[in-house]
Scaffold this active site. Structure first.
Site, PDB file in Angstrom:
ATOM      1  N   CYS A  94      38.298  28.949  52.463  1.00 41.52           N
ATOM      2  CA  CYS A  94      39.333  28.158  51.825  1.00 41.52           C
ATOM      3  C   CYS A  94      39.706  28.880  50.437  1.00 41.52           C
ATOM      4  CB  CYS A  94      38.739  26.726  51.411  1.00 41.52           C
ATOM      5  SG  CYS A  94      38.095  26.099  53.075  1.00 41.52           S
ATOM      6  N   HIS A 349      46.999  22.488  53.548  1.00 43.83           N
ATOM      7  CA  HIS A 349      45.733  23.759  53.177  1.00 43.83           C
ATOM      8  C   HIS A 349      45.707  24.724  54.220  1.00 43.83           C
ATOM      9  CE1 HIS A 349      42.068  24.991  52.161  1.00 43.83           C
ATOM     10  NE2 HIS A 349      41.129  24.323  52.712  1.00 43.83           N
ATOM     11  N   CYS A 379      36.927  23.432  47.308  1.00 46.79           N
ATOM     12  CA  CYS A 379      35.430  23.291  48.164  1.00 46.79           C
ATOM     13  C   CYS A 379      36.027  24.441  49.348  1.00 46.79           C
ATOM     14  CB  CYS A 379      35.007  21.984  48.926  1.00 46.79           C
ATOM     15  SG  CYS A 379      36.647  21.297  49.907  1.00 46.79           S
ATOM     16  N   GLY A 381      34.447  26.086  52.839  1.00 46.44           N
ATOM     17  CA  GLY A 381      33.610  25.914  54.383  1.00 46.44           C
ATOM     18  C   GLY A 381      32.387  26.534  54.446  1.00 46.44           C
TER      19      GLY A 381
END
Length: 394
Positions: A94, A349, A379, A381
């Protein structure tokens, strides 16, 4: 080290992945090529000037098929860049789009490059979540093996920190409302490159469409409508994470143009953003979503700043559970400029693209809201967080 600035940024609209994605019939490398060409056009770097671009750095994940074999290089070629312009691909899940930009800034600051295009791309219609993933069978010896499922980690955050379903749904409603309002008011217009696409129809055919807005925004989302949705990642009596209070999966690309002070002067470019700090940090993989709550204090300390100096906050909503926790923990949940135009729940996202999408949005938000400093965070993964501080210099 040399002074480095973001001088331009652009993104595609964000399509909602699946059979009806507006970008179902466009490849990831073609999406990336479109924004590469557009960012150069907007900056006035055309003709022979394009030869001065040293590198193209793209974030992405599930790097196989059309996303594989170094899409950063492929996209540069598909954009018609000179062969001398190098290309590479970065995978921090991400955070890939933001990490690519940080790498670009670092390279120029060190004097290794002068002009870089950096950003990210993701096509989750063609490569859905967990495509090609083969978790190590021994993972359980080191962490909760279920951490590979992001929805599971969102439930773990909700349970450990008592984030109620009501709080999660409320954040989702706010996200859609803000994104819809921004769309209606034309606030995304300058950052979006309209894309002509063959869009799938109900009868299985396709029709030409000028895609100039984000596909997943639901202006009709209410607490009542979201309350009807069942939890999707866990199904026991205390499950709270639903499709409605989670980010979407998406198809999109975004890039920025990064230049050193000397190159800006040479080409007559206009500096807009300066990266005042960048930090990454690891956390318990089973509580993946808490990353921003640790990355943001770290980057603030690095920049010798306090949260009171930050005018604008962009904290990606991977899941409402983690975004609620992080913003409450940081004391910014009610900040008037927290995700003022919506975030991952409404906009989507697209993993490796998200960090670059947020930078592009910030670049257009800061002068509108008269913001001097902005924080971007997400955040990541498998238990990480990333955060950047952006200073407006335009």
């Amino acid at each position: 080290m040399r002074e480095v600035y973001i001088v331009e940024g652009v993104r595609t609209p964000i399509a909602k992945s699946g059979k009806r994605s507006w970008f179902a019939n466009i490849r990831a490398d073609d999406l990336a090529a479109l924004v590469i060409n557009e960012v150069l056009e907007r900056a006035g770097i055309t003709g022979k000037k394009r030869e001065q671009v040293d590198d193209v750095i793209l974030g992405g994940t599930y790097l196989m098929k059309e996303m594989g074999s170094n899409i950063g290089r492929y996209a540069a070629i598909m954009a018609g860049m000179p062969y001398r312009t190098a290309g590479c691909t970065v995978d921090r899940l991400c955070g890939g789009g933001l990490q690519s930009i940080a790498f670009g800034v670092s390279s120029i600051a060190m004097g290794w490059s002068d002009l870089i295009i950096a950003g990210g791309v993701q096509h989750m219609t063609h490569l859905p979540m967990l495509s090609g993933v083969d978790p190590n069978p021994g993972l359980g010896r080191f962490c909760d093996p279920n951490m590979v499922r992001m929805g599971y980690t969102a439930e773990m955050v909700a349970r450990k920190f008592n984030i109620s379903r009501e709080k999660q749904d409320q954040m989702a409603v706010e996200s859609h409302a803000k994104a819809h309002k921004a769309t209606v008011e034309g606030l995304f217009r300058d950052e979006i490159l309209p894309v002509t696409a063959d869009v799938p129809t109900e009868d299985g055919s396709a029709k030409k469409m000028l895609v100039d807005r984000d596909q997943g925004i639901r202006p009709g989302a209410t607490m009542e409508s979201l309350s009807q949705l069942k939890p999707v990642f866990m199904e026991d009596e205390i499950a709270t994470v639903t499709a409605g209070n989670s980010s979407q999966t998406n198809d999109a690309a975004a890039v920025v143009l990064i230049a050193g002070k000397e190159k800006i002067k040479e080409l007559g470019l206009k500096p807009r953003l300066k990266l005042a700090g960048y930090a990454v940090i690891g956390v318990d993989p089973a509580l993946m979503g808490i990353g921003p709550a640790f990355a943001i204090p770290r980057v603030l300390k690095q920049a010798a700043m306090t949260k009171e100096q930050i005018d604008l906050w962009e904290i990606n909503e991977a899941f409402a559970s983690q975004a609620v926790y992080c913003t409450e923990e940081l004391g910014i949940r009610n900040h008037p400029l927290l995700n003022p135009r919506g975030s991952g729940i409404a906009l989507g996202h697209p993993l490796g693209c998200t960090g670059a999408r947020i930078v592009t949005t910030i670049m257009h938000e800061m002068p509108y809201y008269n913001a001097k400093y902005a924080v971007e965070s997400m955040c990541i993964g498998h238990g990480q967080g990333a955060a950047a501080i952006w200073e407006w210099v335009g």
